[in-house]
Design an enzyme around this catalytic site. Structure first.
Site, PDB file in Angstrom:
ATOM      1  CG  ASP A 136      -1.998   1.021   1.209  1.00  0.00           C
ATOM      2  OD1 ASP A 136      -2.056   1.765  -0.048  1.00  0.00           O
ATOM      3  OD2 ASP A 136      -2.824   1.203   2.153  1.00  0.00           O
ATOM      4  CG  ASP A 156      -3.535   3.970  -3.099  1.00  0.00           C
ATOM      5  OD1 ASP A 156      -4.269   3.019  -3.513  1.00  0.00           O
ATOM      6  OD2 ASP A 156      -3.654   4.494  -2.343  1.00  0.00           O
ATOM      7  CD  GLU A 157      -5.668  -1.193  -1.523  1.00  0.00           C
ATOM      8  OE1 GLU A 157      -5.385  -1.848  -0.533  1.00  0.00           O
ATOM      9  OE2 GLU A 157      -6.979  -1.039  -1.583  1.00  0.00           O
TER      10      GLU A 157
END
Length: 634
Positions: free
Chosen positions: A109, A216-217
């Protein structure tokens, strides 16, 4: 406030104050924040606003629902639940037997992703030590500037801003009250997408079949990488991933290792000791509403689930009870696969804006939304049979209107034309209609990519068939489109149905991150193999090139269905109903035997060599096809 409210929602609005803290209450960087002080600022800043009144109404509804849950709990506790406990214990035993500790799943993350990307272009916003000849030491310490991305509603903020209680999802004017020196930056999605691709290039080195949770993860199964590098431990691999991401993208990431997607250590004892004291809100799938429901019955941590295990299904539902038991045991899915391999249930888009009203302005916004959805559907290779219009009124009340269609659509024109009546109905219902959010979503999806070539083939075949009918009308029976539509209208069959979704269903919209609360309870076990290896394949289905319905991969059934779609006579009879007109039935009975065994809309047996289907009557075949059509439609 209604009388008989629970103590958590007294005159001081205690539960409302907690709810106003928002869904990002537990975001990283807020451990030292005085949440009571932040809640007071949010409460006073929003009091009297339309948003406050809406949240107050939601809080009252939730309070009443909790009262019902507590009353049901008291009734259940007075009963003999021995059989319920036995069944639940058997379920727990089965879940324990399914536990797989052989996989190593890493959850990556990015830290405050949007803000971190912006800091790369704006180094003056980031903490550092820079050379400056005007100081005695020659160096100048620059402190981090509190910064947020977004304005009306914040999408993210850096960790300096979080120290003041600022968080994602917060209104900009409230964030400014908490942190007067806060700097706002506009969104730049192209920049974020480019940086996300750089990060994913690194992740693919460790698991080419990683699963991107968002931009974003991601989840990675590094079990295979560990087998190729037996000299490295999971911790070493994880640290190496973080270092390589930072070296390439200059973005810091957090990473956790677990035997499943719940990010827990790889022994049963470690799993149990980790989950027992963990607050329920820390697990994905538990939002503000569900957290308050659980706390009302005495569940604050996941260790509190076990004593109440016999009540869970009666208090909530079978799926939700299964979700709670899985979380209590620390069980999660162990299969990681690219997101495109999941069966997509819907495709949608929505935008928040300043209050907007007026027929033409709303139509323009709907048109723009339809154009965006067309792009998303094109990327997904999908069309949908159900269109859903979502709006948020200026009073923050969320409404959904849904329309079932007779054919799948994906073009902006169709999306606009079919959703416009839904918007117009809302304009009639709410005068004036003032919106702050609009969205469109398509469900009942079918693929538009698998059948493209077949559609072109049949499209050409239909054109050729029209030419043949012009040359030799005796071989085919053609029904005018106008007559077909008149018969369909006379039969009472509607072009589409309008379904209204209850606006109160929005009360739980933040409770679940997925299709439903129990979505995270799947406990499929297996290594992160390629599709050609051990991963079970989905049941194969074929799309009809005419109506795009998904059908079982069976040659006979598929051919029958295509015949049905090409037969205008059968469609006409289906629209009429099971009873043919007396005059038409008489003509069928008087038809010569040499011609009566044909399917309607198909050439005679002389031109269909080896057909072998001329033994049944046209009516029997029509009924058979109609039954299959209904079955396929289900």
């Amino acid at each position: 406030m209604a009388s008989g409210s629970t103590s958590s929602n007294g005159p001081d609005h205690a539960s409302l104050r907690h709810s106003l803290l928002g869904p990002s209450l537990l975001k990283a960087g807020q451990d030292q924040v005085d949440q009571q002080k932040v809640g007071e600022v949010i409460y006073n800043a929003s009091k009297g606003s339309k948003f406050f009144k809406h949240e107050e109404k939601r809080d009252e509804q939730l309070t009443k629902r909790i009262e019902v849950i507590l009353r049901r709990k008291r009734e259940l506790e007075a009963l003999d639940l021995t059989s319920e406990l036995k069944r639940t214990d058997e379920q727990i035993t089965a879940l324990e037997a399914s536990r797989d500790l052989s996989q190593y799943i890493v959850h990556v993350d990015c830290d405050a992703f949007y803000a971190s990307v912006e800091e790369l272009d704006r180094p003056e916003l980031k903490e550092g030590i820079f050379f400056n000849c005007t100081t005695k030491s020659g160096y100048l310490l620059i402190l981090v500037v509190p910064m947020a991305v977004g304005s009306g509603v914040l999408t993210t903020c850096n960790y300096k801003a979080r120290e003041f209680g600022v968080r994602s999802g917060m209104a900009g004017y409230i964030a400014k009250q908490l942190c007067p020196q806060l700097v706002f930056l506009p969104l730049s999605f192209d920049k974020y997408t480019q940086k996300a691709e750089e990060i994913r290039e690194v992740l693919a080195r460790y698991d080419e079949r990683y699963e991107a949770g968002s931009c974003d993860e991601a989840f990675l199964n590094i079990t295979g990488y560990m087998e190729e590098h037996p000299d490295m431990t999971p911790d070493q691999i994880t640290e190496q991933i973080r270092a390589e991401v930072f070296e390439k993208a200059k973005i810091s990431v957090s990473a956790g290792i677990a035997p499943n997607a719940r990010r827990i250590l790889n022994t049963r004892e470690a799993v149990v000791s980790f989950m027992t004291p963990l607050p329920v809100r820390k697990v994905n799938g538990v939002g503000r509403v569900f957290e308050r429901e659980l706390q009302a019955i005495g569940v604050h941590t996941w260790g509190d689930i076990y004593p109440l295990r016999g009540l869970l299904q009666r208090l909530f539902s079978e799926k939700l009870a299964s979700f709670l038991l899985n979380c209590h045991l620390g069980l999660g899915r162990t299969r990681v696969q690219p997101v495109e391999e999941y069966e997509r249930k819907s495709v949608g888009t929505e935008r928040t804006f300043k209050d907007l009203e007026g027929g033409e302005k709303l139509k323009e916004k709907l048109r723009a939304t339809a154009v965006e959805l067309e792009k998303d559907l094109k990327r997904a290779g999908s069309a949908g049979r159900t269109v859903n219009l979502k709006v948020k009124l200026h009073s923050y009340e969320v409404l959904n209107r849904q329309r079932a269609l007779t054919r799948p659509i994906h073009s902006a024109d169709d999306l606009y034309n079919y959703s416009l009546p839904l918007l117009q109905a809302l304009e009639t219902e709410f005068k004036p209609l003032r919106l702050r959010l609009m969205g469109l979503r398509m469900t009942s999806l079918v693929s538009t990519t698998k059948s493209t070539k077949m559609q072109e083939f049949f499209k050409n075949a239909v054109v050729t068939g029209k030419r043949k009918r012009e040359d030799n009308e005796g071989e085919w029976e053609v029904w005018p489109e106008e007559e077909f539509q008149q018969i369909k209208a006379a039969s009472g069959e509607k072009e589409e149905d309008i379904l209204l979704l209850s606006q109160h269903d929005q009360l739980d919209e933040e409770v679940v991150e997925g299709e439903e609360r129990g979505a995270a309870t799947e406990n499929t076990i297996g290594p992160n193999a390629k599709p050609s290896e051990e991963v079970p394949q989905q049941v194969e289905k074929w799309s009809c090139p005419i109506c795009l319905r998904s059908l079982p991969a069976d040659d006979a059934l598929f051919n029958e269905h295509v015949d049905f779609c090409l037969s205008r006579e059968t469609i006409k009879e289906a629209a009429r109903g099971p009873s043919p007109e007396p005059e038409r039935a008489k003509q069928v009975q008087q038809r010569p035997q040499s011609q009566g065994s044909n399917k309607v809309g198909r050439p005679s047996d002389k031109r269909r060599k080896g057909s072998g289907k001329g033994k049944s009557t046209g009516n029997e075949e029509s009924n058979t096809m109609r039954q299959y059509f209904v079955k396929a439609n289900d």
